[in-house]
Design a protein around this motif. Structure first.
Motif, PDB file in Angstrom:
ATOM      1  N   LYS A 531       0.854  -1.190   0.000  1.00 31.15           N
ATOM      2  CA  LYS A 531       0.000   0.000   0.000  1.00 31.15           C
ATOM      3  C   LYS A 531       0.886   1.235   0.000  1.00 31.15           C
ATOM      4  O   LYS A 531       1.737   1.392   0.870  1.00 31.15           O
ATOM      5  N   TRP A 627      -8.147   3.337  -1.075  1.00 30.92           N
ATOM      6  CA  TRP A 627      -7.347   2.302  -0.411  1.00 30.92           C
ATOM      7  C   TRP A 627      -6.029   2.863   0.095  1.00 30.92           C
ATOM      8  O   TRP A 627      -5.598   2.582   1.215  1.00 30.92           O
ATOM      9  N   ALA A 628      -5.367   3.679  -0.744  1.00 29.63           N
ATOM     10  CA  ALA A 628      -4.092   4.263  -0.340  1.00 29.63           C
ATOM     11  C   ALA A 628      -4.257   5.204   0.848  1.00 29.63           C
ATOM     12  O   ALA A 628      -3.322   5.385   1.646  1.00 29.63           O
TER      13      ALA A 628
END
Length: 707
Positions: A531, A627-628
């Motif tokens: 990530k 998501w990041a």
């Protein structure tokens, strides 16, 4: 062999204080005698061809005096003032004259070979180190202390920071590390011009004429050596080589072709020096171990054996030393490392061809042979599977290998059935450009963390261009970001990252593998999900109520949630539970009870995502962005396999009972120009059934744990 080293006549040899040239002469003297030769140090008026086979002079005016007397000599250039004062200066012209009138000349900084473009007699010869003296019993220091040993200033200007004291001290201050600056007394004048540097409380000054024993003690008591210098006439210089011999990793500005293991090449910039120090500290034992690889190749014995080979060739020639034949034989026997990267051949009956090898890995591996040889050369490139490319070249011809992605190349060159050149790809301290060819937000976010992995694995200098630099610059200070289309100079390698369907650009069809594996395949890295970190500082919450962000827009018809009732039914359910729904897509659909984001700048979009309860979207860039940012993502995607996007912190909505996963099937190739691309069922009632079949009830059931 009888060798005379001509003393400069200024200070004693060996020097009783600071005197680099005198120290070098003393090392030559000791090594030549230990090798069984008769080496003496004399004044110029004592040196003659009656009592010497070789006369080696180290000061330009003495060399010119020897030329006037008709006494042939070898000349060594030790003077960095030739660059400081420029080519129009008396200093430069005098040294050029001394080189031109010599049999052959050496310099000890590679860049000076090209700087003296008015002669072809100047060749590079590295400095060395007394490895039996400069050694330590305990390589791994328990505490980190930084060290500079240098004589600063230039040409009478004591304020000129030639050795980079400021960069070293400011870097130490940034990291709150103790630092020692040592060297001769005239360094005091430098600090009189720069009194602000004395304010750092962890700075220690040892400005005296230190003995060899005192200098060795400094190497033993410190952990990292700093050498952010400029205008070195000896590069690598003596203290740098002594430090690595004693197991000190180095942060410096050396950019020669000889690899110095355990050294990070840094810009003359306090931030860059500090970053390099931190990198060494984080992998300290590794860098210490690397320093010990230098002990053999920079041992004075190795250097002096190389010189003896050169001397021996001269003594075999019974012609005038200025003759073209003499010069060419000498060049054949000692090809400048910077220009040829070949070894010295001591057998005068089997002299290597007078050529230079030029190569790089920018876009494609490139190999060129330059020179005036009439011989034929067989050039071979090997990868992990064996021989990949072979061709025959003559001098002044080149070849390229039709492969653009990273490969651990091994190059061999044959001439007359003998190997005359070998090279294993080594990117250590090299400038490598990684260019993202896709402007997609999702691609950029997916790929960026692996660029840092590549830098760490190869210990290289990375320049990277993405279309989303503003998301990464602060989070990845180890990388140098440039805008797409920028000109980047002095590159050794360039790798392009994108979705390619050409076997010269990509080893696998990119649609058949996870998105993050696109870059790990191209750069030959281990694929594990990473990530990324984004340059994001949250602002205030945009609304008091709890809300959920959604994004219903994407770049192709099959990516959309094509159930005509899906989004509205899901929205109605969530609003019934009291949630506000914020659609962050730029051109999303019109739904009841949905707030469309008006300011869709990336900064505002990230702030809305950050403060939301979770995110619901498709296989798109906004899902990767969420998501990041650490937000849980609900992804409605049935046209890709379950591992194509990220798998952590994600609830994926699929329906395996219908046609699915076409995107990752090897038999299908996506047509970017066809919005309705559906490889198996286009034009039939089953078109887009992968997403039409997903109902709002399926989504609601899967997200209960988030509500």
């Amino acid at each position: 062999m009888r060798i005379t080293q001509v003393t400069p006549g200024v200070i004693p040899i060996p020097p009783n204080g600071w005197g680099a040239v005198e120290k070098i002469l003393w090392c030559y003297h000791n090594e030549f005698n230990s090798l069984g030769h008769e080496c003496t140090i004399k004044y110029l008026n004592e040196a003659s061809t009656d009592n010497s086979d070789i006369i080696h002079i180290h000061i330009a005016n003495l060399a010119l005096e020897s030329a006037e007397k008709g006494v042939p000599y070898i000349f060594s250039l030790h003077d960095h003032h030739v660059v400081h004062y420029g080519k129009d200066s008396f200093n430069y012209q005098q040294n050029l004259d001394a080189i031109q009138k010599s049999v052959i000349s050496f310099c000890h900084a590679e860049y000076l070979v090209d700087y003296f473009d008015g002669t072809d007699k100047l060749f590079y010869l590295s400095h060395g180190v007394e490895v039996d003296y400069f050694k330590v019993d305990n390589l791994y220091r328990k505490e980190h202390k930084l060290l500079c040993i240098a004589n600063n200033g230039i040409g009478g200007d004591a304020s000129f920071d030639r050795k980079g004291f400021r960069y070293a001290i400011e870097a130490a201050k940034k990291l709150n590390l103790p630092i020692t600056i040592a060297g001769p007394e005239n360094n005091k004048l430098f600090f009189q011009h720069h009194p602000d540097l004395l304010e750092y409380e962890n700075l220690t000054l040892l400005l005296t004429n230190l003995s060899e024993g005192e200098i060795l003690d400094l190497y033993k008591s410190h952990s990292i050596f700093l050498h952010p210098s400029i205008l070195e006439a000896g590069h690598p210089n003596l203290t740098l080589l002594e430090a690595v011999s004693c197991g000190l990793p180095v942060v410096g500005t050396y950019e020669g072709s000889q690899k110095i293991d355990g050294m990070i090449v840094s810009e003359r910039n306090s931030d860059r020096v500090a970053e390099s120090i931190s990198e060494i500290i984080n992998q300290y034992e590794k860098y210490v171990d690397l320093t010990q690889n230098n002990r053999t190749k920079f041992d004075w014995t190795t250097i002096c054996k190389r010189m003896v080979d050169m001397y021996r060739v001269i003594t075999l020639i019974k012609k005038e030393y200025s003759s073209e034949e003499t010069k060419n034989l000498f060049i054949n026997n000692f090809n400048n490392i910077k220009k040829t990267m070949t070894n010295i051949n001591t057998n005068t009956q089997n002299i290597k061809p007078n050529v230079k090898y030029n190569f790089h890995f920018v876009n494609q591996p490139f190999f060129e042979i330059l020179g005036d040889s009439d011989k034929k050369f067989n050039v071979e490139f090997y990868d992990s599977n064996g021989l990949h490319h072979r061709t025959e070249l003559s001098a002044n011809m080149w070849t390229k290998v039709s492969r653009e992605y990273f490969t651990n190349w091994y190059i061999k060159v044959y001439c007359d059935n003998n190997i005359v050149f070998e090279y294993n790809l080594d990117l250590t301290n090299r400038r490598v450009f990684i260019s993202f060819e896709s402007s997609s937000l999702g691609d950029s976010i997916a790929w960026i963390p692996y660029v840092l992995d590549f830098k760490k694995q190869h210990n290289c200098i990375i320049i990277v261009s993405t279309f989303w630099n503003k998301l990464f610059k602060k989070s990845y200070p180890e990388l140098e970001f440039v805008e797409p289309g920028s000109t980047v100079k002095n590159l050794f390698a360039l790798y392009r990252i994108g979705w390619f369907e050409n076997e010269t650009k990509e080893p696998f069809y990119p649609n058949t593998i996870p998105l993050q594996k696109t870059i790990t395949n191209l750069l030959k890295l281990e694929h594990t999900e990473i990530k990324p970190t984004l340059d994001f500082v949250p602002k205030s919450r945009p609304m008091v109520e709890k809300y959920i962000t959604i994004a219903d827009e994407s770049t192709a018809g099959l990516k959309l949630w094509n159930n005509p009732k899906g989004w509205q039914e899901l929205i109605d359910y969530l609003t019934g539970l009291g949630y506000k729904i914020i659609n962050i897509s730029k051109h999303g659909g019109n739904y009841k009870n949905v707030i469309k984001l008006k300011d869709t700048s990336i900064e505002n979009t990230m702030n809305y995502i950050h403060h939301s309860e979770f995110f619901i979207g498709l296989s798109s860039g906004l899902s990767w962005l969420s998501w990041a940012l650490g937000k849980h993502v609900v992804m409605i995607s049935n046209f890709t396999e379950s591992d194509h996007e990220f798998t952590s912190n994600c609830t994926r909505i699929t329906n395996d009972s219908v046609c699915n996963g076409c995107w990752n099937k090897s038999e299908f190739r996506f047509d970017r120009g066809d919005w309705n691309w559906c490889p198996k069922h286009k034009g039939t009632p089953r078109q887009f059934e992968c997403h039409k079949s997903i109902t709002s009830e399926m989504v609601i059931k899967q997200i209960q744990h988030l509500l």
